[in-house]
Design a protein around this motif. Structure first.
Motif: not given
Length: 140
Positions: A8-10, A14, A65, A73, A76-77, A128-129
């Motif tokens: 994850v990035d955040d 998450a 992370k 990248g 993300l969806n 998330p993510e």
């Protein structure tokens, strides 16, 4: 199976999402150094992680992370039919309450809440993510 790993990035967001689904933080920490570089096949790894566990103790997610090296990248969806691992499923006791709670925190359904025969009520939720989380309530 021991756990499923999700990058994850955040990390905080998450963890909050999965805690909101009823999972519990089991442990948190950081990793770096030659040993982790060799395990994951990357150089210069520096990462934070949290392991969250289902209340029954039988399912765990490792949320990670990576601070270094930077990763690609990605979409993300992704849609439900995109190749690769697409969703993580959780059994819930009151799917309407869980969905309402997620909506109250900005969550949204991917499709609709539906019944499968007279056995289950099911839905996909975007986590998330871009992770798709399936919720399943046994009704029959």
């Amino acid at each position: 199976m021991d756990h499923v790993g999700i990058v994850v990035d955040d990390l905080a967001a998450a963890v909050a999402f999965f805690v909101g689904l009823g999972l519990e933080v089991q442990r948190e920490g950081s990793v770096e150094g030659g040993w982790v570089d060799r395990v994951v096949g990357l150089e210069g790894v520096r990462a934070d992680f949290a392991v969250v566990q289902t209340p029954d103790g039988h399912g765990r997610l490792e949320l990670t992370k990576y601070h270094a090296p930077t990763g690609s990248g990605g979409n993300l969806n992704p849609s439900a039919n995109t190749l690769g691992m697409r969703h993580v499923a959780f059994a819930v006791e009151d799917i309407d309450a869980v969905v309402a709670g997620l909506r109250g925190r900005g969550g949204e359904l991917v499709g609709e809440l539906e019944s499968y025969k007279d056995n289950y009520r099911l839905c996909y939720v975007r986590g998330p993510e871009g992770l798709i989380v399936e919720l399943s309530e046994r009704i029959g």
